[in-house]
Structure formats: C-alpha cells, structure tokens
Design an enzyme around this catalytic site. Sequence first.
Site, mmCIF file in Angstrom:
data_model
loop_
_atom_site.group_PDB
_atom_site.id
_atom_site.type_symbol
_atom_site.label_atom_id
_atom_site.label_comp_id
_atom_site.label_asym_id
_atom_site.label_seq_id
_atom_site.Cartn_x
_atom_site.Cartn_y
_atom_site.Cartn_z
ATOM 1 N N GLY A 1 -17.551 -67.084 23.833
ATOM 2 C CA GLY A 1 -16.321 -66.819 24.573
ATOM 3 C C GLY A 1 -15.306 -65.949 23.861
ATOM 4 C CD GLU B 1 -24.547 -71.601 22.385
ATOM 5 O OE1 GLU B 1 -25.591 -72.251 22.344
ATOM 6 O OE2 GLU B 1 -23.726 -71.694 23.317
ATOM 7 N N PRO B 2 -21.832 -66.441 20.266
ATOM 8 C CG PRO B 2 -21.417 -65.077 18.423
ATOM 9 C CD PRO B 2 -22.025 -66.386 18.811
ATOM 10 N N GLY B 3 -21.803 -64.035 22.772
ATOM 11 C CA GLY B 3 -22.588 -63.073 23.534
ATOM 12 C C GLY B 3 -21.827 -61.763 23.652
ATOM 13 N NE ARG C 1 -17.548 -58.923 32.919
ATOM 14 C CZ ARG C 1 -16.366 -58.568 32.463
ATOM 15 N NH1 ARG C 1 -16.078 -57.300 32.258
ATOM 16 N NH2 ARG C 1 -15.454 -59.468 32.184
ATOM 17 C CE1 TYR D 1 -17.191 -63.497 37.001
ATOM 18 C CE2 TYR D 1 -17.658 -61.646 35.568
ATOM 19 C CZ TYR D 1 -18.020 -62.852 36.109
ATOM 20 O OH TYR D 1 -19.213 -63.418 35.740
ATOM 21 C CB CYS E 1 -22.817 -48.674 52.076
ATOM 22 S SG CYS E 1 -24.012 -47.360 51.957
ATOM 23 C CD GLU E 2 -19.443 -54.119 49.708
ATOM 24 O OE1 GLU E 2 -18.659 -54.919 50.222
ATOM 25 O OE2 GLU E 2 -20.678 -54.165 49.856
ATOM 26 C CE1 TYR F 1 -22.746 -62.663 30.166
ATOM 27 C CE2 TYR F 1 -20.848 -61.863 28.944
ATOM 28 C CZ TYR F 1 -21.827 -62.806 29.137
ATOM 29 O OH TYR F 1 -21.910 -63.889 28.302
HETATM 30 C C1 LIG Z 1 -22.059 -67.576 28.515
HETATM 31 C C2 LIG Z 1 -22.267 -68.524 27.397
HETATM 32 C C3 LIG Z 1 -22.097 -68.098 26.081
HETATM 33 C C4 LIG Z 1 -21.641 -66.703 25.717
HETATM 34 O O1 LIG Z 1 -20.369 -66.417 26.167
HETATM 35 P P1 LIG Z 1 -19.659 -65.035 25.716
HETATM 36 O O2 LIG Z 1 -18.366 -65.065 26.446
HETATM 37 O O3 LIG Z 1 -20.545 -63.938 26.155
HETATM 38 O O4 LIG Z 1 -19.509 -65.091 24.238
HETATM 39 C C5 LIG Z 1 -22.350 -68.999 25.067
HETATM 40 N N1 LIG Z 1 -22.757 -70.264 25.338
HETATM 41 C C6 LIG Z 1 -22.936 -70.708 26.596
HETATM 42 C C7 LIG Z 1 -23.397 -72.084 26.826
HETATM 43 C C8 LIG Z 1 -22.692 -69.851 27.663
HETATM 44 O O5 LIG Z 1 -22.870 -70.298 28.906
#
Ligand SMILES: *Cc1c(COP(=O)(O)O)cnc(C)c1O
Length: 463
Positions: free
Chosen positions: A270, A313-315, A356, A360, A387-388, A417
């Site tokens: 997050g 868990e950084p995505g 996105r 959002y 078409c939107e 994303y």
């Molecule tokens: C989506 C998610 C993440 C990654 O979130 P980011 O905002 O991309 O860092 C990590 N853990 C869990 C369980 C998630 O659902």
Amino acid sequence: MNAPHLTCPDPSDRPDLWPWSARRHDGVLHIGGLLATDIAHQWGTPIYVLDEGDLEGRALTWVSAMAEEFWDGYGMGGGSAYFAAKAFMSAGVIHTVTAAGMGVDTASLGELTCALEAGADPDRIGLHGNNKSDDEIRLAISAGERGIGRIVIDAPAEVERIATIARQLGRRARVMIRVTTGVHAGGHDFIATAHEDQKFGLSLVSGAAYRVARAVCETEELDFVGLHSHIGSQIFDLEAFTESASRLMGLAKQLAAEGIECREVDLGGGYAITYTAADPVPPTQKEVARSLATAVREACARHNLKVPHISIEPGRSTIGPTTVTLYRVGTVKRVPIDEGERLYVSVDGGMSDNIRPALYNAKYCVTLANRAPTGPTALSRIVGKHCESGDIIIADTLLPADVAPGDLLAVPATGAYGHAMSSNYNMLTRPGTLAVRDGEARWLIYPETVSDLLDRDATLNPQ
Ligand SMILES: *Cc1c(COP(=O)(O)O)cnc(C)c1O
C-alpha cells in the site's frame, strides 16, 4: 495559462515521478538509454516501457531496507519484502525481483502458476484470496518440497478446507491469518474504526482473528506462521501503517498468552508513489521500513513480546514508477467549452490499457515525448479510442497548443495496475511491455495481435 499542477514535470524536476534512467536530451525523452522516438518507431505504440534497472533498484532497496531496519542484531527478528504480483505479473519481472531477494505474493491460480514457472522459491511465495479455489489451495500445498511458505487464511471455513486438502496430499500447510485491524487507508488519509464492513480478513476487534488462530493451532495439518494485515493502497501517511502494526502486536500478545507464537507478521502493501505534480514526494523505502521498525519495536516492548520476523508486500511502490506508457497522437479536436475551448487529444490506446482513471478517478500526468513541451499551451484532455465518453486518461492538462497528429505522449507511473488491469474492450489488442536498460530492449510481455484475439473465437476455430 500557467498552472503547475496541470503540467507534467520533467525527470530532472520530479525524479520521483519517473523511472531512474528517464531524462530529456535535445527535447526528446530517453528511457533506459533509448530515445522514446526510436522505441515508438521500432516497437510501436501504445507500449509500456519498463526501466529494468529501476525495477531492480527498487526491489533491492525494499529488501535491504527491511533487512537492515529489522536486523536481529538490533534485537529484532529480521525483515523481508514480498512483491505483490497482482500489480504486474510476468516471469521476467519475477526473475528480477526474486534475484534482488524479494518473495512473491500471489492471489490466483494464474499468478501462483506463473511465480512457480518463473522459478520463484516456493518457501518465499504467499497465496491470498477471499475465495480461494480447491485448485489454488492444492497447487499451493503441493508446490516444492513443503508447499508454499504461506497460505493466508481469510475466512473461518478455510481452516477445515485447507486442512482437508493437506491431509489428502499428505502434507502440512503453512498458514497465516489475515486480520482486519480497523485501520483503513487510501490516498492521503486514513481512518481507524472499531468495526469492519468489507469482504477481506478476520476482525481483530470481534475476536474472529483470535478464534481462527486458535483453531489453526488445534489442527494437525496446519502450521501457524503468524498474522497478516493489508490496510489499503496508495497510502502516504505512515501513521496508518504504524497504527495497524501496533494493533496487530496486541493480538500477537493475546495469542502469546495462550502459548501461541507468531513467528512472522506481515504488514501488507500500500505504499504510495507519485502520479502527478500535485502529489507530495512519498516517503522513501528506507523511511517506510524505519517507521515500521519503530512502531513494531515500541509495541513489542509495551507487550513484553519477542519481536517476530516482519514482512511487507509492496506492489505499486516496487513497479509503478518503473514504467512509462507511450502513445501516438491521432485526432486533435477543438471543442468549445464555457471558459473558452478544450483540445481533445485522442491517443491510440485508452481505458483498455489504463482503466484506473475511469475506475477510481485516478490522476495521471502527461508530457510530449518526441520534442520539448515548450511554447504557448492549451487546455487539453487526453482521451482514448474506445466507444465510451468516459474513456479519459487525463481529464485536464496543459499541452503545447501546437500538439498534432504524430506527436508522442508519455504518461509516467503506469507500471502498477496498468497492464495488470488491461482489457480487450472494443477488441483492442493489449500493448506489450518492453524492458529497457543501457540502450538494450527486450519484450517482457508481447503485444497482442488481432489474430490472438480471434484464436479464442470458437466459431472461427471449430474443434
Ligand atoms: C494489493 C495487495 C498488496 C499490494 O498493494 P500495493 O498497493 O500495490 O502495494 C499487498 N498485499 C495484499 C494482500 C494486497 O491485496
């Protein structure tokens, strides 16, 4: 018109917005040592251009920041980082982030299979999901020599389901429990509440998380690893994470009183990134790890608890800033509005490669990539070819008033994303992802072709 928040700063002004290698030379944007104009010419548009050196650097920085701040020499239990693969999944990306020392966090049969096929160490893979299928659980337990490192339980019924499958496979499953701590965050703010009204996790306040942890420990086929929480996404305020961490440690203390040890606590992902000039500079990875470590240390001292291993868990913050989308401008239309006129600048992609903004109301920024964005500006809206009428990438921006068909536009921070949420709406083919580094390029994901799309049409391909 001069409104800084309506323009996209160059890499030299806001490096946090761009991949590390991005810079402008003689007006032209360069990424990974390649000219945006050459990339577009040789590999086509729209295209996601991923700076591989940047990805490697971000992954290494997460790993080293967590290892250092939670170093057991400081009386901590060690720290690690898992890449949340849903942000962008491909074997090439898994190679880069795991070589840097990250684990991999997955949430479906496809993601788990890809992580395993890419050669990620099963011990360092996690599986999430509020509605896991038997196939997903089976693959998680049967992978490698002992199954994957952690299946994250999201509902009371999963205790029995996972145990049953483990029994059938003659294995023990390592599990964590997803806890909703009452802290929710997104964007710049967070709220901390007593109650939960959402689909994920087990509530801390109601005692559900505690009860499920006890049930896990009474189940022979399950090995209790520890607690997990994930409070939201694109969060700037570190206090949201530290508040959640400290609540989790309270639960760990409650379990410790029953003789149940949490070997590991995962604080989820997050962490925010920069999308536009209006965003503040987000905390660095080092600052994030340091504040988590401080909060965890204080909470453990308060509860007289041994500090567990801490993972995150950084995505988005691992891959988001590494990638720039390049589009080619097609039609430019002047549309009168109350305050004058607006240029509608249509590009060759749209909501199918970046949903996105429509989904959002997410904000992005855009700049000219093939020449310097100088001269008089015009209020512009960057729209796709779908078409939107809601097919808008950037609702309000200033572009040079002479923007014209053939110009190239660059939208930074699309690595997370973007491709992951792409679609084939209007039967558009999804763009490829090109990895660039030191003047070299290679595909991570091939661009889709119309023939790929037609291959799935059963009428055209009778069996
Ligand atoms: C989506 C998610 C993440 C990654 O979130 P980011 O905002 O991309 O860092 C990590 N853990 C869990 C369980 C998630 O659902």
